[in-house]
Write a protein that holds these residues in place. Structure first.
Motif, PDB file in Angstrom:
ATOM      1  N   ILE A 507       0.867  -1.198   0.000  1.00  0.00           N
ATOM      2  CA  ILE A 507       0.000   0.000   0.000  1.00  0.00           C
ATOM      3  C   ILE A 507       0.900   1.244   0.000  1.00  0.00           C
ATOM      4  O   ILE A 507       0.934   1.999   0.982  1.00  0.00           O
ATOM      5  CB  ILE A 507      -0.956   0.013   1.222  1.00  0.00           C
ATOM      6  CG1 ILE A 507      -0.235  -0.544   2.485  1.00  0.00           C
ATOM      7  CG2 ILE A 507      -2.212  -0.752   0.951  1.00  0.00           C
ATOM      8  CD1 ILE A 507      -1.052  -0.447   3.753  1.00  0.00           C
ATOM      9  N   PRO A 508       1.617   1.445  -1.101  1.00  0.00           N
ATOM     10  CA  PRO A 508       2.650   2.488  -1.122  1.00  0.00           C
ATOM     11  C   PRO A 508       2.125   3.906  -0.890  1.00  0.00           C
ATOM     12  O   PRO A 508       2.878   4.776  -0.479  1.00  0.00           O
ATOM     13  CB  PRO A 508       3.264   2.356  -2.528  1.00  0.00           C
ATOM     14  CG  PRO A 508       2.256   1.607  -3.323  1.00  0.00           C
ATOM     15  CD  PRO A 508       1.512   0.746  -2.375  1.00  0.00           C
ATOM     16  N   ASP A 509       0.834   4.110  -1.142  1.00  0.00           N
ATOM     17  CA  ASP A 509       0.316   5.475  -0.993  1.00  0.00           C
ATOM     18  C   ASP A 509      -0.115   5.802   0.439  1.00  0.00           C
ATOM     19  O   ASP A 509      -0.444   6.938   0.740  1.00  0.00           O
ATOM     20  CB  ASP A 509      -0.891   5.683  -1.919  1.00  0.00           C
ATOM     21  CG  ASP A 509      -0.481   5.546  -3.374  1.00  0.00           C
ATOM     22  OD1 ASP A 509       0.709   5.788  -3.650  1.00  0.00           O
ATOM     23  OD2 ASP A 509      -1.334   5.172  -4.211  1.00  0.00           O
ATOM     24  N   VAL A 510      -0.133   4.776   1.273  1.00  0.00           N
ATOM     25  CA  VAL A 510      -0.639   5.012   2.626  1.00  0.00           C
ATOM     26  C   VAL A 510       0.524   5.056   3.619  1.00  0.00           C
ATOM     27  O   VAL A 510       1.046   4.034   4.037  1.00  0.00           O
ATOM     28  CB  VAL A 510      -1.630   3.894   3.044  1.00  0.00           C
ATOM     29  CG1 VAL A 510      -2.250   4.205   4.395  1.00  0.00           C
ATOM     30  CG2 VAL A 510      -2.701   3.713   1.989  1.00  0.00           C
ATOM     31  N   VAL A 511       0.942   6.261   3.962  1.00  0.00           N
ATOM     32  CA  VAL A 511       2.011   6.431   4.956  1.00  0.00           C
ATOM     33  C   VAL A 511       1.499   7.417   5.994  1.00  0.00           C
ATOM     34  O   VAL A 511       0.961   8.468   5.651  1.00  0.00           O
ATOM     35  CB  VAL A 511       3.294   6.982   4.313  1.00  0.00           C
ATOM     36  CG1 VAL A 511       4.363   7.202   5.377  1.00  0.00           C
ATOM     37  CG2 VAL A 511       3.810   6.036   3.249  1.00  0.00           C
ATOM     38  N   SER A 512       1.654   7.062   7.272  1.00  0.00           N
ATOM     39  CA  SER A 512       1.165   7.953   8.320  1.00  0.00           C
ATOM     40  C   SER A 512       2.291   8.356   9.263  1.00  0.00           C
ATOM     41  O   SER A 512       2.776   7.536  10.046  1.00  0.00           O
ATOM     42  CB  SER A 512       0.060   7.270   9.132  1.00  0.00           C
ATOM     43  OG  SER A 512      -0.249   8.059  10.251  1.00  0.00           O
ATOM     44  N   PRO A 513       2.701   9.621   9.196  1.00  0.00           N
ATOM     45  CA  PRO A 513       3.708  10.073  10.165  1.00  0.00           C
ATOM     46  C   PRO A 513       3.165  10.101  11.586  1.00  0.00           C
ATOM     47  O   PRO A 513       3.912  10.286  12.537  1.00  0.00           O
ATOM     48  CB  PRO A 513       4.057  11.485   9.673  1.00  0.00           C
ATOM     49  CG  PRO A 513       2.935  11.912   8.809  1.00  0.00           C
ATOM     50  CD  PRO A 513       2.299  10.679   8.266  1.00  0.00           C
ATOM     51  N   LEU A 514       1.841   9.927  11.721  1.00  0.00           N
ATOM     52  CA  LEU A 514       1.252   9.952  13.066  1.00  0.00           C
ATOM     53  C   LEU A 514       1.317   8.586  13.757  1.00  0.00           C
ATOM     54  O   LEU A 514       0.854   8.433  14.879  1.00  0.00           O
ATOM     55  CB  LEU A 514      -0.212  10.417  12.991  1.00  0.00           C
ATOM     56  CG  LEU A 514      -0.416  11.806  12.385  1.00  0.00           C
ATOM     57  CD1 LEU A 514      -1.891  12.177  12.371  1.00  0.00           C
ATOM     58  CD2 LEU A 514       0.379  12.857  13.151  1.00  0.00           C
ATOM     59  N   ASN A 515       1.900   7.596  13.079  1.00  0.00           N
ATOM     60  CA  ASN A 515       2.144   6.318  13.734  1.00  0.00           C
ATOM     61  C   ASN A 515       3.472   6.445  14.476  1.00  0.00           C
ATOM     62  O   ASN A 515       4.525   6.030  14.004  1.00  0.00           O
ATOM     63  CB  ASN A 515       2.206   5.195  12.684  1.00  0.00           C
ATOM     64  CG  ASN A 515       2.428   3.825  13.311  1.00  0.00           C
ATOM     65  OD1 ASN A 515       2.735   3.709  14.490  1.00  0.00           O
ATOM     66  ND2 ASN A 515       2.271   2.781  12.512  1.00  0.00           N
ATOM     67  N   PHE A 516       3.422   7.039  15.650  1.00  0.00           N
ATOM     68  CA  PHE A 516       4.653   7.404  16.362  1.00  0.00           C
ATOM     69  C   PHE A 516       5.398   6.197  16.912  1.00  0.00           C
ATOM     70  O   PHE A 516       6.605   6.225  17.064  1.00  0.00           O
ATOM     71  CB  PHE A 516       4.320   8.370  17.501  1.00  0.00           C
ATOM     72  CG  PHE A 516       3.776   9.691  17.020  1.00  0.00           C
ATOM     73  CD1 PHE A 516       4.622  10.634  16.451  1.00  0.00           C
ATOM     74  CD2 PHE A 516       2.433   9.995  17.128  1.00  0.00           C
ATOM     75  CE1 PHE A 516       4.140  11.847  16.005  1.00  0.00           C
ATOM     76  CE2 PHE A 516       1.933  11.207  16.684  1.00  0.00           C
ATOM     77  CZ  PHE A 516       2.789  12.137  16.116  1.00  0.00           C
ATOM     78  N   ALA A 517       4.678   5.126  17.243  1.00  0.00           N
ATOM     79  CA  ALA A 517       5.359   3.934  17.760  1.00  0.00           C
ATOM     80  C   ALA A 517       5.972   3.122  16.626  1.00  0.00           C
ATOM     81  O   ALA A 517       6.740   2.194  16.863  1.00  0.00           O
ATOM     82  CB  ALA A 517       4.377   3.071  18.540  1.00  0.00           C
ATOM     83  N   ASN A 518       5.632   3.491  15.392  1.00  0.00           N
ATOM     84  CA  ASN A 518       6.128   2.794  14.199  1.00  0.00           C
ATOM     85  C   ASN A 518       5.700   1.334  14.168  1.00  0.00           C
ATOM     86  O   ASN A 518       6.349   0.496  13.537  1.00  0.00           O
ATOM     87  CB  ASN A 518       7.656   2.879  14.106  1.00  0.00           C
ATOM     88  CG  ASN A 518       8.113   4.309  13.916  1.00  0.00           C
ATOM     89  OD1 ASN A 518       7.508   5.056  13.156  1.00  0.00           O
ATOM     90  ND2 ASN A 518       9.157   4.706  14.631  1.00  0.00           N
ATOM     91  N   TYR A 519       4.624   1.040  14.862  1.00  0.00           N
ATOM     92  CA  TYR A 519       4.129  -0.332  14.896  1.00  0.00           C
ATOM     93  C   TYR A 519       3.188  -0.545  13.717  1.00  0.00           C
ATOM     94  O   TYR A 519       2.210   0.186  13.555  1.00  0.00           O
ATOM     95  CB  TYR A 519       3.387  -0.572  16.211  1.00  0.00           C
ATOM     96  CG  TYR A 519       2.624  -1.870  16.254  1.00  0.00           C
ATOM     97  CD1 TYR A 519       3.280  -3.090  16.471  1.00  0.00           C
ATOM     98  CD2 TYR A 519       1.248  -1.895  16.085  1.00  0.00           C
ATOM     99  CE1 TYR A 519       2.574  -4.272  16.508  1.00  0.00           C
ATOM    100  CE2 TYR A 519       0.530  -3.074  16.126  1.00  0.00           C
ATOM    101  CZ  TYR A 519       1.208  -4.272  16.331  1.00  0.00           C
ATOM    102  OH  TYR A 519       0.508  -5.448  16.366  1.00  0.00           O
ATOM    103  N   PHE A 520       3.499  -1.512  12.888  1.00  0.00           N
ATOM    104  CA  PHE A 520       2.613  -1.840  11.778  1.00  0.00           C
ATOM    105  C   PHE A 520       2.366  -3.339  11.742  1.00  0.00           C
ATOM    106  O   PHE A 520       3.302  -4.141  11.801  1.00  0.00           O
ATOM    107  CB  PHE A 520       3.196  -1.381  10.435  1.00  0.00           C
ATOM    108  CG  PHE A 520       2.304  -1.744   9.284  1.00  0.00           C
ATOM    109  CD1 PHE A 520       1.141  -1.029   9.049  1.00  0.00           C
ATOM    110  CD2 PHE A 520       2.609  -2.826   8.458  1.00  0.00           C
ATOM    111  CE1 PHE A 520       0.283  -1.386   8.006  1.00  0.00           C
ATOM    112  CE2 PHE A 520       1.765  -3.184   7.418  1.00  0.00           C
ATOM    113  CZ  PHE A 520       0.601  -2.449   7.182  1.00  0.00           C
ATOM    114  N   ASP A 521       1.104  -3.676  11.659  1.00  0.00           N
ATOM    115  CA  ASP A 521       0.719  -5.071  11.554  1.00  0.00           C
ATOM    116  C   ASP A 521      -0.417  -5.138  10.528  1.00  0.00           C
ATOM    117  O   ASP A 521      -1.396  -4.381  10.636  1.00  0.00           O
ATOM    118  CB  ASP A 521       0.240  -5.576  12.924  1.00  0.00           C
ATOM    119  CG  ASP A 521      -0.231  -7.022  12.857  1.00  0.00           C
ATOM    120  OD1 ASP A 521       0.599  -7.919  13.070  1.00  0.00           O
ATOM    121  OD2 ASP A 521      -1.438  -7.236  12.574  1.00  0.00           O
ATOM    122  N   GLY A 522      -0.278  -6.004   9.556  1.00  0.00           N
ATOM    123  CA  GLY A 522      -1.259  -6.103   8.473  1.00  0.00           C
ATOM    124  C   GLY A 522      -2.668  -6.340   8.986  1.00  0.00           C
ATOM    125  O   GLY A 522      -3.637  -5.728   8.519  1.00  0.00           O
TER     126      GLY A 522
END
Lengths: 604, 330
Positions: A507-522
């Motif tokens: 999902i290259p267009d979806v980037v959120s600088p507000l994910n401060f913990a940098n935690y990403f899980d599908g």
């Protein structure tokens, strides 16, 4: 002895006398506090609390119909915790103090009812198509801006390009997937979205996209609008002296009436004064310098209650919202990239002690999720799944990581973990971080480095604009959630934090600088997106519960307690809570200590 | 022996080597150096009290450090960082201490917001103040004192350049410069803070020493030493510096008070030594949010700071006067 020596002797004796006086005086004061604290710590948090029920051990949110004869006239002074840099909803990032000022000048397109649902406000109706990619709202008629311009659908459409260029507006539009706003009738507005968003009404209830401003005035003087904004709200800006006082006066042409048919607003004037120091703000109320003060600090609520119980003639209007304190681990940085470290540290987080350090005993309950027990979104299953305090288990989990030859921080097996724990330099947060430091250090396997940076630096370190939004933080104090729709905080909070991660996730267009913990899980992100594709509460509840359960498993964040907020008021100030929506339903109250001032009146 | 030699020797009260017979037919009786006890007796009551307080602070700080570093908390002083209500791995239970406790036999000055013993923190906090004051005084006296004495004695271009450099450092607002330097170093260890404050202390000492040196360099015994061809460096170290030193040392007491306040300000702003190390400044900062609940926790460290600064100023003033009196006797 000459005069100079005598004066020095007197100075020293005076100093020693003060010491003696303090010895005597501290006893009573401390004794009282200790008793109160001891009484209030009797909170059994093991008992499950049903969602939406008023929990014991935290503040009671009382939002109800206010009885009494309304009266017109008078002015009040309100002590806020900070100044607002500007009052442009599309441009100026707004927190609670600023919001209190903005809401007097601007109306919103929707607002929240007591049950948490959203209702039209400046809109009379708001409806979506089947897949929530198109929303059509119809504005109420007969509304004019402060400069006399009539509110039409074109007014909303004209706001769109300004919002797109605005620092706050652009983010709001993007997060809500809004790609176009058109006037499709005199009063009919159509929002076109790039993706489904069943939570658009929540977006239209917040400042960046939902507050309605006069686009002509904003375009003519973008900078001047920061101090002389033009909206349709119940009050108009009279004067603004930055860092001193902002005065708003009654809008005689306001469209709103209360359920009894009384023309709003009741007050002639409100003066907002920034008073950053918590104690001084409370003192300002006690001395009569202000009629209302706001606080988001548990310790100040405690002090306000103590003043009230000690005979001071003040009222504490308290609100237990969904905002929860704690912190986050930067999961892109070793050793926090390993769940064993995050879980171990979280299991060694003595929440009761942290809350006590924050002054929140009897005011806040330990957090286990983004929703407080009073919220309909609260989940008992999540509360049970959250890793509660278990020092031995935490130590053992950390030991596993420490003994791992492949440990991510590159240290040799057996070496201690290094943790940088950072909080803003507020005294209560400094106390709280030292509680964590002691427990973590006591394990013998963690070296903690405590740092404090001013609020802005603290945020910038977490944002990490200079290193691809990875951030420069380790373990970082933070607050999570709000009383808005869960999507408002959860979707940007768990979207891919960097371009690399977004690309890897497809999902290259979806980037959120507000994910401060940098935690990403599908799974988490998938559930967050799915929750925007339905407006069925049960479906959405299940999705958000699944997200919170995953958070409890992967622990990218830790919690202290839910944040209680309060207005302290002069008893003559009525109607702060229990305000109404145009439908006549009672509004949500004062989440995040954001007041609605249009129904406030002064009793005799 | 020339008359000039005789004069030089007779007024050099620090010169212990001069034989009595060199003083001529009427030998001058050398003043005896006063013992510390005699000096103490000489003091007015207010200076005595101040000295006793400073000795208590000094002794307490040393005691606390020995207890922590050498004896592993064996002495009867509580661990300043122990939260008595927090989890104790040794017992497997939470402690029964209370935050914001009033004074008691267990906690002489009560406990703070997170149930730590306030008395222990004040005693340990004295160490930070002591180190900061001593390092800055050390830097000031050694570096500033030497440069000041040197440029006041040699004058010329050396003086112009040195004093210009000092003026540049002095021109910066001290606290702002400190904030900048502490931010640059980032690591907030006691050594770094002490060194930064010590560095910033140098110009003030240089000015004091230079003023003294200018005066001393024009005195007869220095002129006499020059006249008989004594090497300049020998004059500097044997005649100028010994006579400038008492003034610089007494100034160190007053300057020490100032740097303790500066460190307190840094701590209050959260920019001094690393937490949870106790300093009087950070104790005040951490307790200010609880002022209405526990005033004593702001009061005690404030009093420690006030009394120490007041005492250093009083003793420093008194020593300065004493040094001036001795100087005028030369």
């Amino acid at each position: 002895m000459n005069k100079r020596s005598l004066s020095k002797l007197l100075a020293l004796l005076f100093a020693f006398a003060l010491v003696a006086a303090a010895c005597g005086g501290s006893s009573d004061a401390d004794g009282e506090t200790t008793d109160t604290t001891a009484g209030e710590t009797e909170t059994d948090t093991d008992e499950p609390i049903a969602a939406g029920e008023e929990a014991e051990g935290d503040v009671d949110t009382e939002v109800e119909e206010i009885e009494g004869e309304r009266s017109y006239g008078g002015s009040i002074a309100v002590g806020l915790e900070a100044e607002a840099v500007g009052l442009r909803p599309w441009e100026d990032t707004c927190s609670s103090p600023c919001y209190n000022m903005m809401i007097t000048v601007f109306d919103k397109l929707t607002d929240q009812a007591l049950d948490g649902t959203y209702q039209p406000y400046l809109f009379e109706t708001l409806e979506a198509n089947e897949d929530f990619t198109e929303w059509v709202g119809v504005l109420r008629s007969g509304v004019t801006f402060h400069n006399g311009v009539e509110l039409t659908a074109q007014s909303i459409a004209d706001m769109f390009p300004i919002q797109q260029e605005g620092a706050a507006g652009a983010g709001g539009l993007s997060a809500a997937n809004i790609i176009d706003v058109q006037a499709t009738g005199d009063l009919e507005v159509t929002y076109t979205l790039s993706q489904s968003n069943s939570a658009l009404p929540a977006t239209l209830a917040r400042a960046p996209v939902g507050m309605v401003f006069e686009a002509g005035a904003a375009a003519a003087d973008p900078d001047g609008s920061a101090n002389e904004p033009v909206g349709t709200g119940p009050f108009m800006i009279e004067s603004r002296d930055l860092d001193n006082e902002t005065i708003v006066v009654r809008n005689d042409n306001y469209w709103g009436v209360d359920p009894e048919g009384n023309q709003l607003p009741f007050l002639d004037q409100i003066s907002f004064r920034p008073i950053p120091d918590e104690g001084t703000r409370l003192d300002a109320l006690l001395s009569g310098t202000v009629d209302v003060f706001q606080t988001l600090r548990q310790g100040t609520i405690r002090d306000g209650r103590a003043a009230r119980d000690g005979g001071e003639d003040i009222v504490m209007v308290e609100f237990q919202g969904n905002n929860v304190g704690g912190g986050m681990f930067n999961v892109l940085v070793p050793p926090f990239d390993d769940v064993r470290v995050r879980r171990g540290l979280t299991q060694m987080n003595s929440q009761e002690n942290v809350i006590e350090a924050l002054g929140g005993t009897g005011i806040s309950l330990p957090g286990t999720q983004w929703f407080s027990p009073d919220s309909p979104w609260y989940s008992e299953k999540v509360a049970a799944a959250w890793p509660s305090f278990d020092f031995e288990a935490g130590s053992a989990t950390l030991q596993e990581y420490i003994d791992d030859p492949e440990r991510s921080d590159g240290k040799a097996p057996g070496e201690s973990i290094e943790v940088e724990l950072s909080c803003p330099p507020d005294p209560s947060l400094i106390a709280a971080m030292q509680v964590l430091e002691q427990t973590w250090t006591a394990s013998g396997v963690v070296d903690v480095n405590l740092t404090n940076y001013d609020q802005q630096t603290h945020i910038n370190y977490a944002l990490g604009a200079e290193n691809g939004f990875v951030g420069e933080h380790g373990a970082h104090c933070w607050r999570f959630s709000s009383d808005s729709d869960p999507a408002s905080d959860i979707n940007p909070g768990f979207a891919p934090p960097t371009a690399e991660i977004a690309e890897a996730a497809g999902i290259p267009d979806v980037v959120s600088p507000l994910n401060f913990a940098n935690y990403f899980d599908g799974e988490v992100f998938g559930a967050a997106v799915a929750a925007l594709q339905t407006d069925d509460f049960d479906e959405r509840y299940a999705l958000y519960e699944s997200i919170m359960l995953k958070i409890a498993e992967d622990v990218p964040i830790w919690y202290s307690g839910h944040t209680a907020t309060a207005f302290g008021t002069n008893p003559a100030v009525m109607g702060l809570t229990g305000w109404h929506l145009p439908s006549g339903d009672i509004g949500i109250g004062i989440p995040a200590v954001e007041g609605r001032w249009h129904e406030v009146w002064l009793s005799n | 022996m020339t008359a000039l030699d005789a004069q030089t020797d007779s007024i050099s009260i620090t010169d212990d080597d001069a034989p009595a017979e060199r003083q001529g037919s009427t030998p001058i009786e050398r003043p005896k150096r006063a013992t510390p006890l005699q000096v103490f007796r000489e003091m007015p009551i207010v200076i005595k009290l101040s000295t006793i307080w400073l000795l208590l602070v000094f002794g307490g700080a040393i005691y606390a450090k020995i207890d922590t570093v050498l004896l592993n908390d064996a002495l009867p002083l509580q661990n300043p960082n122990l939260q008595t209500n927090n989890f104790n791995p040794a017992t497997g239970e939470f402690g029964d201490g209370e935050p914001n406790e009033s004074w008691s036999s267990a906690h002489w000055l009560g406990t703070d917001t997170i149930a730590r013993d306030t008395f222990a923190r004040i005693v340990h906090g004295a160490w930070v103040s002591l180190i900061i004051a001593m390092v800055s005084a050390g830097f000031g006296v050694v570096v500033g004192g030497f440069f000041g004495s040197l440029v006041g004695f040699v004058r010329g271009r050396t003086e112009t350049v040195t004093m210009a450099a000092m003026d540049v450092i002095l021109a910066f607002p001290a606290l702002i410069l400190l904030l900048a330097m502490v931010s640059i170093f980032e690591v907030r260890s006691l050594t770094v803070i002490a060194l930064v404050i010590g560095f910033l202390s140098i110009p003030a000492y240089t000015r004091v020493a230079r003023a003294g040196s200018l005066a001393v360099s024009q005195r007869e015994f220095v002129l006499a030493a020059r006249a008989i061809g004594t090497k300049p460096m020998k004059i500097l170290f044997r005649e100028v510096i010994p006579n400038v030193l008492p003034t610089v040392l007494s100034y160190a007491m007053v300057a020490g008070a100032f740097v303790i306040v500066v460190e307190g300000s840094l701590s209050f702003l959260g920019l001094s030594v690393q937490l949870p190390t106790a300093t009087w400044g950070n104790m005040i900062n951490q307790a200010r949010g609880n002022l209405k609940v526990n005033f004593a926790q702001v009061f005690w460290p404030s009093m420690a700071l006030v009394l120490t600064v007041l005492s250093l100023n009083s003793v420093g003033d008194w020593l300065q006067k004493r040094a001036a009196h001795r100087g005028s006797a030369l």
